[in-house]
Design an enzyme around this catalytic site. Sequence first.
Site, PDB file in Angstrom:
ATOM      1  N   ASP A   1       0.835  -1.210   0.000  1.00 57.36           N
ATOM      2  CA  ASP A   1       0.000   0.000   0.000  1.00 57.36           C
ATOM      3  C   ASP A   1       0.865   1.253   0.000  1.00 57.36           C
ATOM      4  OD1 ASP A   1      -2.084   1.807   0.232  1.00 57.36           O
ATOM      5  OD2 ASP A   1      -2.288   1.544   2.397  1.00 57.36           O
TER       6      ASP A   1
ATOM      7  N   ASP B   1      -1.661   5.644  -5.362  1.00 56.05           N
ATOM      8  CA  ASP B   1      -1.962   4.786  -4.220  1.00 56.05           C
ATOM      9  C   ASP B   1      -2.312   3.363  -4.669  1.00 56.05           C
ATOM     10  OD1 ASP B   1      -2.854   3.585  -1.910  1.00 56.05           O
ATOM     11  OD2 ASP B   1      -4.610   4.877  -1.652  1.00 56.05           O
TER      12      ASP B   1
END
Length: 474
Positions: free
Chosen positions: A66, A259
């Site tokens: 992440d 992201d």
Amino acid sequence: VVLRPGSVSRQQDPLAGEDGLALASDPVGTLNFLAMVENLQGDSGRGYYLEMLIGTPPQALNILVDTGSSNFAVAGVPDPDVTSYFNTELSSTYKSQGIDVTVKYSQGSWTGVLGTDVITMPKGIDGSYVINIATILESENFFLPGVKWHGILGLAYDALAKPSSSVETFFDSLVRQAKIPNIFSLQMCGAGLPVSGSGTNGGSLILGGIEPSLYKGDIWYTPIKEEWYYQVEILKLEVGGLNLELDCREYNADKAIVDSGTTLLRLPQKVFSAVVQAIARTSLIQEFSSGFWTGSQLACWDKTERPWSLFPKLSIYLRDENASRSFRISILPQLYIQPILGIGENLQCYRFGISSSTNALVIGATVMEGFYVIFDRAQRRVGFAVSPCAEVDGAPVSEIEGPFTTADVASNCVSSVSFHEPVLWIASYALMSLCGIILLVLIILLLIPPRCQHRYTDNDVVNDESSLVRHRWK
């Protein structure tokens, strides 16, 4: 950045106009990038994860990659939605710091306790390293049914780390202990494959550099505007080659980030509405359910049909390192019209891989699966190159083109600077409180007759109930 002898290959950097450096495979040292190729599994619907060994003796867990958060956290107790968890009592090297931590994401949250332990990566950097680890004790909508990962690897900057930026991040710890260059790169290979499928699409997380076999053509770099998320500056969007003609600040409201932990391409509401209208106008479908655009309905075609030819290409323009130029990354509909498994015998159903957002434009997996993305923290820039695995039926589904002039856009498309770092918030509150107190004292001094004024003594105590700072924290 220190590069070891024999670990450098040259590539032409079309933006800088001179040779740039790419770190190539080093089979005898800490950085054997070829050993990291295809070290990820997963898919765009449920995330891409890396196997990691934690503690002594080692416990194997799958960790979600992440780039939109900064804590390294693993399930610390049994959970109905995870198949494994990290049992701290079984690790002789685990040390609890006794600090509670809570992290909230755009979807889901967890609460746990900070500690440290050793980790190794079977398909990562050689060696063992002591890392800050949060063990998750409670969570809500974080671990979901069917996910095959047991924790999260936050690769963003320490400004986002919880409970404070003093918690050294996983990657900062690697850079310090393994003495690797402050750069990593990511390839996620799920283009055109069913969402939430077998979880074996694959991908690569290259820690410490760039692996040349994972991209084609040139790498195009855009500056990181602020080091918290990987915040970039978007100049404009095109649908089917037509400019949306929005003020460029709309694309960056209130930030634009890269992201990997976000499934879709998320757009600010005004931008999202403009994109949907443009796709609807440009597509070959005259009538289309609004539920498809909002994500509440799927669109289905006969399995022999390929609906992608009905939809336009989507292009995102990013500012170049040379501010007077830009480049564009484009995704074909094979990336944003996404197939879903297991619906009907004769029909293949698809979802819309773009959604609206209230606070950011997020370049998530929908876009990232088309590219090899370089997070060059050392030079404060994010790079994009076409990924060889971004192909459907043997044809590429992503493109990079440039350079283009930025004469037709504002010199700065990013909203005014705001305080993202908690320390700056505290400092701003303290300064405002101090100014308020000083102003209050001056007013009192002006109103009180001179004979009533006196020197303060040790008996003069300021009641905490009157503290502006205290009331601001309520």
